[in-house]
Design a protein around this motif. Structure first.
Motif, PDB file in Angstrom:
ATOM      1  N   SER A   1       0.805  -1.225   0.000  1.00 48.06           N
ATOM      2  CA  SER A   1       0.000   0.000   0.000  1.00 48.06           C
ATOM      3  C   SER A   1       0.834   1.270   0.000  1.00 48.06           C
ATOM      4  O   SER A   1       0.602   2.194  -0.792  1.00 48.06           O
ATOM      5  CB  SER A   1      -0.917   0.023   1.226  1.00 48.06           C
ATOM      6  N   LEU A   2       1.811   1.351   0.906  1.00 45.24           N
ATOM      7  CA  LEU A   2       2.593   2.574   1.006  1.00 45.24           C
ATOM      8  C   LEU A   2       3.484   2.751  -0.211  1.00 45.24           C
ATOM      9  O   LEU A   2       3.636   3.871  -0.718  1.00 45.24           O
ATOM     10  CB  LEU A   2       3.431   2.570   2.292  1.00 45.24           C
ATOM     11  N   ALA A   3       4.058   1.676  -0.712  1.00 46.62           N
ATOM     12  CA  ALA A   3       4.892   1.771  -1.913  1.00 46.62           C
ATOM     13  C   ALA A   3       4.074   2.245  -3.112  1.00 46.62           C
ATOM     14  O   ALA A   3       4.539   3.056  -3.922  1.00 46.62           O
ATOM     15  CB  ALA A   3       5.541   0.422  -2.221  1.00 46.62           C
ATOM     16  N   ILE A   4       2.848   1.741  -3.224  1.00 44.39           N
ATOM     17  CA  ILE A   4       1.975   2.180  -4.318  1.00 44.39           C
ATOM     18  C   ILE A   4       1.691   3.673  -4.187  1.00 44.39           C
ATOM     19  O   ILE A   4       1.778   4.431  -5.159  1.00 44.39           O
ATOM     20  CB  ILE A   4       0.660   1.382  -4.321  1.00 44.39           C
ATOM     21  N   CYS A   5       1.350   4.108  -2.979  1.00 44.48           N
ATOM     22  CA  CYS A   5       1.054   5.531  -2.780  1.00 44.48           C
ATOM     23  C   CYS A   5       2.274   6.396  -3.068  1.00 44.48           C
ATOM     24  O   CYS A   5       2.145   7.482  -3.665  1.00 44.48           O
ATOM     25  CB  CYS A   5       0.554   5.750  -1.354  1.00 44.48           C
ATOM     26  N   GLU A   6       3.449   5.966  -2.647  1.00 45.96           N
ATOM     27  CA  GLU A   6       4.671   6.730  -2.940  1.00 45.96           C
ATOM     28  C   GLU A   6       4.918   6.788  -4.445  1.00 45.96           C
ATOM     29  O   GLU A   6       5.326   7.826  -4.974  1.00 45.96           O
ATOM     30  CB  GLU A   6       5.870   6.100  -2.230  1.00 45.96           C
ATOM     31  N   TYR A   7       4.675   5.696  -5.134  1.00 42.17           N
ATOM     32  CA  TYR A   7       4.852   5.693  -6.588  1.00 42.17           C
ATOM     33  C   TYR A   7       3.880   6.669  -7.239  1.00 42.17           C
ATOM     34  O   TYR A   7       4.258   7.440  -8.129  1.00 42.17           O
ATOM     35  CB  TYR A   7       4.649   4.287  -7.142  1.00 42.17           C
ATOM     36  N   LEU A   8       2.639   6.647  -6.775  1.00 42.93           N
ATOM     37  CA  LEU A   8       1.654   7.573  -7.322  1.00 42.93           C
ATOM     38  C   LEU A   8       2.040   9.022  -7.051  1.00 42.93           C
ATOM     39  O   LEU A   8       1.835   9.908  -7.889  1.00 42.93           O
ATOM     40  CB  LEU A   8       0.278   7.287  -6.727  1.00 42.93           C
ATOM     41  N   ALA A   9       2.631   9.283  -5.885  1.00 39.24           N
ATOM     42  CA  ALA A   9       3.012  10.650  -5.532  1.00 39.24           C
ATOM     43  C   ALA A   9       4.127  11.186  -6.430  1.00 39.24           C
ATOM     44  O   ALA A   9       4.244  12.402  -6.607  1.00 39.24           O
ATOM     45  CB  ALA A   9       3.444  10.711  -4.068  1.00 39.24           C
ATOM     46  N   GLU A  10       4.931  10.312  -6.997  1.00 40.53           N
ATOM     47  CA  GLU A  10       5.949  10.772  -7.932  1.00 40.53           C
ATOM     48  C   GLU A  10       5.317  11.362  -9.182  1.00 40.53           C
ATOM     49  O   GLU A  10       5.839  12.309  -9.777  1.00 40.53           O
ATOM     50  CB  GLU A  10       6.887   9.619  -8.304  1.00 40.53           C
ATOM     51  N   ARG A  11       4.193  10.826  -9.570  1.00 40.49           N
ATOM     52  CA  ARG A  11       3.484  11.318 -10.750  1.00 40.49           C
ATOM     53  C   ARG A  11       2.420  12.346 -10.384  1.00 40.49           C
ATOM     54  O   ARG A  11       2.068  13.206 -11.196  1.00 40.49           O
ATOM     55  CB  ARG A  11       2.834  10.139 -11.484  1.00 40.49           C
ATOM     56  N   HIS A  12       1.921  12.258  -9.149  1.00 38.69           N
ATOM     57  CA  HIS A  12       0.869  13.152  -8.665  1.00 38.69           C
ATOM     58  C   HIS A  12       1.326  13.727  -7.327  1.00 38.69           C
ATOM     59  O   HIS A  12       0.879  13.283  -6.257  1.00 38.69           O
ATOM     60  CB  HIS A  12      -0.442  12.381  -8.507  1.00 38.69           C
ATOM     61  N   PRO A  13       2.231  14.699  -7.327  1.00 35.50           N
ATOM     62  CA  PRO A  13       2.874  15.168  -6.085  1.00 35.50           C
ATOM     63  C   PRO A  13       1.922  15.770  -5.070  1.00 35.50           C
ATOM     64  O   PRO A  13       2.285  15.918  -3.894  1.00 35.50           O
ATOM     65  CB  PRO A  13       3.891  16.207  -6.584  1.00 35.50           C
ATOM     66  N   GLN A  14       0.697  16.124  -5.467  1.00 28.75           N
ATOM     67  CA  GLN A  14      -0.258  16.669  -4.507  1.00 28.75           C
ATOM     68  C   GLN A  14      -0.675  15.650  -3.456  1.00 28.75           C
ATOM     69  O   GLN A  14      -1.356  16.003  -2.481  1.00 28.75           O
ATOM     70  CB  GLN A  14      -1.493  17.214  -5.229  1.00 28.75           C
ATOM     71  N   LEU A  15      -0.261  14.404  -3.617  1.00 27.97           N
ATOM     72  CA  LEU A  15      -0.570  13.393  -2.615  1.00 27.97           C
ATOM     73  C   LEU A  15       0.233  13.571  -1.321  1.00 27.97           C
ATOM     74  O   LEU A  15      -0.072  12.930  -0.315  1.00 27.97           O
ATOM     75  CB  LEU A  15      -0.338  11.988  -3.188  1.00 27.97           C
ATOM     76  N   TRP A  16       1.270  14.390  -1.327  1.00 31.38           N
ATOM     77  CA  TRP A  16       1.976  14.766  -0.110  1.00 31.38           C
ATOM     78  C   TRP A  16       1.864  16.274   0.092  1.00 31.38           C
ATOM     79  O   TRP A  16       1.750  17.022  -0.888  1.00 31.38           O
ATOM     80  CB  TRP A  16       3.459  14.397  -0.183  1.00 31.38           C
ATOM     81  N   PRO A  17       1.928  16.772   1.325  1.00 34.74           N
ATOM     82  CA  PRO A  17       1.937  18.220   1.548  1.00 34.74           C
ATOM     83  C   PRO A  17       3.109  18.875   0.824  1.00 34.74           C
ATOM     84  O   PRO A  17       4.207  18.302   0.740  1.00 34.74           O
ATOM     85  CB  PRO A  17       2.089  18.346   3.071  1.00 34.74           C
ATOM     86  N   ALA A  18       2.899  20.075   0.338  1.00 37.45           N
ATOM     87  CA  ALA A  18       3.945  20.771  -0.417  1.00 37.45           C
ATOM     88  C   ALA A  18       5.047  21.291   0.498  1.00 37.45           C
ATOM     89  O   ALA A  18       6.226  21.335   0.101  1.00 37.45           O
ATOM     90  CB  ALA A  18       3.342  21.925  -1.210  1.00 37.45           C
TER      91      ALA A  18
END
Length: 232
Positions: free
Chosen positions: A75-92
Protein backbone atom coordinates in the motif's frame (compact mmCIF):
# COMPACT_ATOMS: atom_id res chain seq x y z
CA UNK A 1 8.49 -0.22 -17.68
CA UNK A 2 5.70 2.09 -16.53
CA UNK A 3 3.59 4.05 -18.92
CA UNK A 4 5.18 7.24 -20.22
CA UNK A 5 2.21 9.29 -21.35
CA UNK A 6 0.74 12.09 -19.26
CA UNK A 7 -2.51 10.20 -18.64
CA UNK A 8 -1.39 6.94 -17.07
CA UNK A 9 -3.87 4.11 -17.19
CA UNK A 10 -3.43 2.27 -13.93
CA UNK A 11 -4.89 -1.07 -12.93
CA UNK A 12 -5.27 -1.79 -9.22
CA UNK A 13 -5.70 -5.37 -8.03
CA UNK A 14 -7.40 -5.36 -4.64
CA UNK A 15 -9.08 -7.63 -2.14
CA UNK A 16 -12.63 -7.80 -0.83
CA UNK A 17 -13.76 -4.32 0.20
CA UNK A 18 -15.32 -5.40 3.47
CA UNK A 19 -12.07 -6.74 4.90
CA UNK A 20 -9.07 -5.54 2.87
CA UNK A 21 -7.68 -2.57 4.76
CA UNK A 22 -4.47 -2.57 2.73
CA UNK A 23 -6.42 -2.33 -0.53
CA UNK A 24 -8.47 0.65 0.66
CA UNK A 25 -5.44 2.91 0.98
CA UNK A 26 -4.23 3.18 -2.63
CA UNK A 27 -7.80 2.90 -3.93
CA UNK A 28 -8.84 5.90 -1.86
CA UNK A 29 -5.79 7.92 -2.92
CA UNK A 30 -6.61 7.31 -6.57
CA UNK A 31 -10.33 7.93 -6.22
CA UNK A 32 -10.04 11.01 -4.02
CA UNK A 33 -7.74 12.75 -6.50
CA UNK A 34 -9.85 11.73 -9.48
CA UNK A 35 -7.03 9.70 -11.02
CA UNK A 36 -8.23 7.31 -13.70
CA UNK A 37 -7.72 3.62 -12.96
CA UNK A 38 -9.25 0.21 -13.50
CA UNK A 39 -9.92 -1.91 -10.42
CA UNK A 40 -9.86 -5.69 -10.35
CA UNK A 41 -11.25 -7.19 -7.15
CA UNK A 42 -9.96 -10.66 -6.32
CA UNK A 43 -10.93 -13.06 -3.49
CA UNK A 44 -8.64 -12.83 -0.49
CA UNK A 45 -8.81 -16.53 0.39
CA UNK A 46 -7.65 -15.98 3.97
CA UNK A 47 -4.58 -14.12 5.20
CA UNK A 48 -1.02 -14.07 3.92
CA UNK A 49 0.49 -14.96 0.58
CA UNK A 50 -1.89 -16.56 -1.89
CA UNK A 51 -0.34 -18.36 -4.84
CA UNK A 52 -3.32 -17.40 -6.98
CA UNK A 53 -2.26 -13.77 -6.67
CA UNK A 54 1.16 -14.45 -8.20
CA UNK A 55 -0.32 -14.07 -11.68
CA UNK A 56 -0.69 -10.33 -11.07
CA UNK A 57 1.34 -9.58 -7.92
CA UNK A 58 5.02 -10.52 -7.49
CA UNK A 59 4.72 -11.11 -3.74
CA UNK A 60 1.42 -12.98 -3.89
CA UNK A 61 -0.43 -10.24 -1.99
CA UNK A 62 -2.86 -7.47 -2.83
CA UNK A 63 -3.06 -4.60 -3.45
CA UNK A 64 -0.85 -4.45 -6.50
CA UNK A 65 -0.78 -1.56 -8.96
CA UNK A 66 -0.02 -2.12 -12.65
CA UNK A 67 1.29 0.82 -14.65
CA UNK A 68 1.98 -0.61 -18.09
CA UNK A 69 4.42 -3.48 -17.53
CA UNK A 70 5.43 -2.22 -14.10
CA UNK A 71 3.93 -3.87 -11.01
CA UNK A 72 4.11 -2.02 -7.69
CA UNK A 73 2.98 -3.82 -4.55
CA UNK A 74 2.38 -2.83 -0.90
CA UNK A 75 0.00 0.00 0.00
CA UNK A 76 2.59 2.57 1.01
CA UNK A 77 4.89 1.77 -1.91
CA UNK A 78 1.98 2.18 -4.32
CA UNK A 79 1.05 5.53 -2.78
CA UNK A 80 4.67 6.73 -2.94
CA UNK A 81 4.85 5.69 -6.59
CA UNK A 82 1.65 7.57 -7.32
CA UNK A 83 3.01 10.65 -5.53
CA UNK A 84 5.95 10.77 -7.93
CA UNK A 85 3.48 11.32 -10.75
CA UNK A 86 0.87 13.15 -8.67
CA UNK A 87 2.87 15.17 -6.09
CA UNK A 88 -0.26 16.67 -4.51
CA UNK A 89 -0.57 13.39 -2.61
CA UNK A 90 1.98 14.77 -0.11
CA UNK A 91 1.94 18.22 1.55
CA UNK A 92 3.94 20.77 -0.42
CA UNK A 93 5.68 22.26 2.63
CA UNK A 94 8.81 20.35 3.69
CA UNK A 95 8.21 19.98 7.43
CA UNK A 96 4.56 19.07 6.95
CA UNK A 97 5.57 16.52 4.33
CA UNK A 98 8.12 15.01 6.73
CA UNK A 99 5.51 14.66 9.48
CA UNK A 100 2.95 13.25 7.04
CA UNK A 101 5.47 10.64 5.93
CA UNK A 102 6.30 9.86 9.56
CA UNK A 103 2.75 9.13 10.67
CA UNK A 104 1.96 7.29 7.43
CA UNK A 105 4.95 5.03 8.07
CA UNK A 106 3.93 4.63 11.72
CA UNK A 107 0.50 3.47 10.59
CA UNK A 108 2.05 1.17 7.99
CA UNK A 109 4.27 -0.66 10.45
CA UNK A 110 2.60 -0.22 13.83
CA UNK A 111 -0.61 -0.44 15.83
CA UNK A 112 -0.62 -4.24 15.91
CA UNK A 113 -3.17 -4.41 18.74
CA UNK A 114 -5.70 -2.34 16.80
CA UNK A 115 -5.09 -4.42 13.68
CA UNK A 116 -5.45 -7.75 15.47
CA UNK A 117 -8.23 -6.96 17.93
CA UNK A 118 -10.27 -4.68 15.65
CA UNK A 119 -9.79 -6.04 12.11
CA UNK A 120 -11.56 -4.11 9.39
CA UNK A 121 -15.11 -5.34 8.91
CA UNK A 122 -17.30 -2.61 7.44
CA UNK A 123 -20.47 -4.67 7.77
CA UNK A 124 -19.98 -4.90 11.54
CA UNK A 125 -22.04 -2.67 13.85
CA UNK A 126 -20.79 -3.15 17.41
CA UNK A 127 -22.42 -1.68 20.49
CA UNK A 128 -19.08 -0.40 21.74
CA UNK A 129 -17.38 -1.84 24.82
CA UNK A 130 -14.33 -0.95 26.89
CA UNK A 131 -11.21 -1.81 24.94
CA UNK A 132 -8.31 -3.86 26.34
CA UNK A 133 -5.61 -1.58 27.74
CA UNK A 134 -3.13 -2.40 24.98
CA UNK A 135 -5.68 -1.53 22.30
CA UNK A 136 -6.75 1.67 24.05
CA UNK A 137 -3.12 2.77 24.29
CA UNK A 138 -2.80 2.53 20.50
CA UNK A 139 -6.14 4.28 19.96
CA UNK A 140 -4.88 7.12 22.16
CA UNK A 141 -1.68 7.38 20.13
CA UNK A 142 -3.64 7.52 16.86
CA UNK A 143 -5.84 10.28 18.24
CA UNK A 144 -2.76 12.21 19.36
CA UNK A 145 -1.14 11.86 15.92
CA UNK A 146 -4.33 13.18 14.33
CA UNK A 147 -4.52 16.07 16.80
CA UNK A 148 -0.89 17.10 16.27
CA UNK A 149 -1.27 17.01 12.50
CA UNK A 150 -4.44 19.09 12.57
CA UNK A 151 -3.08 21.54 15.14
CA UNK A 152 0.39 22.20 13.75
CA UNK A 153 0.17 21.43 10.04
CA UNK A 154 -3.39 21.77 8.72
CA UNK A 155 -3.32 25.59 9.10
CA UNK A 156 -7.01 25.89 8.32
CA UNK A 157 -6.37 24.89 4.71
CA UNK A 158 -8.79 21.98 4.69
CA UNK A 159 -10.47 19.35 6.88
CA UNK A 160 -7.85 16.61 6.52
CA UNK A 161 -4.80 15.80 8.63
CA UNK A 162 -2.55 18.22 6.75
CA UNK A 163 -5.23 20.46 5.33
CA UNK A 164 -5.58 19.00 1.85
CA UNK A 165 -6.11 15.25 1.40
CA UNK A 166 -2.81 13.36 1.45
CA UNK A 167 -1.36 9.87 1.66
CA UNK A 168 -1.50 10.22 5.46
CA UNK A 169 -5.30 10.32 5.26
CA UNK A 170 -5.33 7.32 2.94
CA UNK A 171 -3.14 5.34 5.33
CA UNK A 172 -5.45 6.01 8.27
CA UNK A 173 -8.68 5.38 6.34
CA UNK A 174 -8.96 1.74 7.50
CA UNK A 175 -8.63 2.92 11.12
CA UNK A 176 -11.50 5.32 10.51
CA UNK A 177 -13.66 2.37 9.49
CA UNK A 178 -12.50 0.37 12.53
CA UNK A 179 -13.43 3.20 14.89
CA UNK A 180 -16.83 3.43 13.21
CA UNK A 181 -17.60 -0.30 13.02
CA UNK A 182 -16.52 -1.07 16.59
CA UNK A 183 -18.11 2.12 17.95
CA UNK A 184 -14.84 3.22 19.57
CA UNK A 185 -15.23 6.20 21.90
CA UNK A 186 -13.10 9.10 20.65
CA UNK A 187 -12.25 12.63 21.79
CA UNK A 188 -14.27 15.32 20.04
CA UNK A 189 -11.50 16.36 17.65
CA UNK A 190 -10.76 12.77 16.59
CA UNK A 191 -14.48 12.09 16.14
CA UNK A 192 -14.77 15.16 13.93
CA UNK A 193 -11.93 13.94 11.70
CA UNK A 194 -13.46 10.45 11.59
CA UNK A 195 -16.75 11.94 10.44
CA UNK A 196 -15.01 14.07 7.81
CA UNK A 197 -13.44 10.96 6.34
CA UNK A 198 -16.67 8.94 6.53
CA UNK A 199 -18.51 11.65 4.63
CA UNK A 200 -16.22 11.45 1.61
CA UNK A 201 -18.07 10.19 -1.50
CA UNK A 202 -15.21 7.77 -2.14
CA UNK A 203 -15.53 6.29 1.36
CA UNK A 204 -19.29 5.93 0.87
CA UNK A 205 -18.68 4.24 -2.46
CA UNK A 206 -16.30 1.77 -0.79
CA UNK A 207 -18.82 1.15 2.00
CA UNK A 208 -21.64 0.42 -0.45
CA UNK A 209 -19.48 -2.13 -2.26
CA UNK A 210 -18.41 -3.72 1.03
CA UNK A 211 -21.98 -4.08 2.21
CA UNK A 212 -23.05 -5.54 -1.14
CA UNK A 213 -20.25 -8.11 -1.19
CA UNK A 214 -21.33 -11.71 -0.69
CA UNK A 215 -17.87 -13.02 0.24
CA UNK A 216 -17.48 -13.94 3.91
CA UNK A 217 -14.48 -14.44 6.19
CA UNK A 218 -15.83 -16.59 9.05
CA UNK A 219 -12.91 -15.79 11.36
CA UNK A 220 -13.43 -12.05 11.17
CA UNK A 221 -17.20 -12.28 11.16
CA UNK A 222 -17.03 -14.21 14.44
CA UNK A 223 -15.92 -10.95 16.08
CA UNK A 224 -19.46 -9.69 15.54
CA UNK A 225 -20.53 -11.87 18.45
CA UNK A 226 -17.52 -11.03 20.61
CA UNK A 227 -18.20 -7.30 20.30
CA UNK A 228 -21.93 -7.63 20.79
CA UNK A 229 -22.76 -6.28 17.38
CA UNK A 230 -24.81 -7.03 14.33
CA UNK A 231 -24.02 -7.47 10.64
CA UNK A 232 -25.49 -5.24 7.98
Amino acid sequence: MGSTDGQAQYTLYLGDKNYSSWSLRPWLALRQLGIAFTEVEVPLGGTGVNERHLAYSPNGLVPCLHDGDLQVFDSLAICEYLAERHPQLWPAERTARARARSIAAEMHSGFGQVRNQLPMNIRLRARGTALPAAVQKEVDRICLAWRDARTYFASGDGPFLFGAFSIADAMFAPVVWRFYSYNVALPADAAAYRDTMLALPAMREWQAAAEASTWRNPGQDELIHQHGGARV
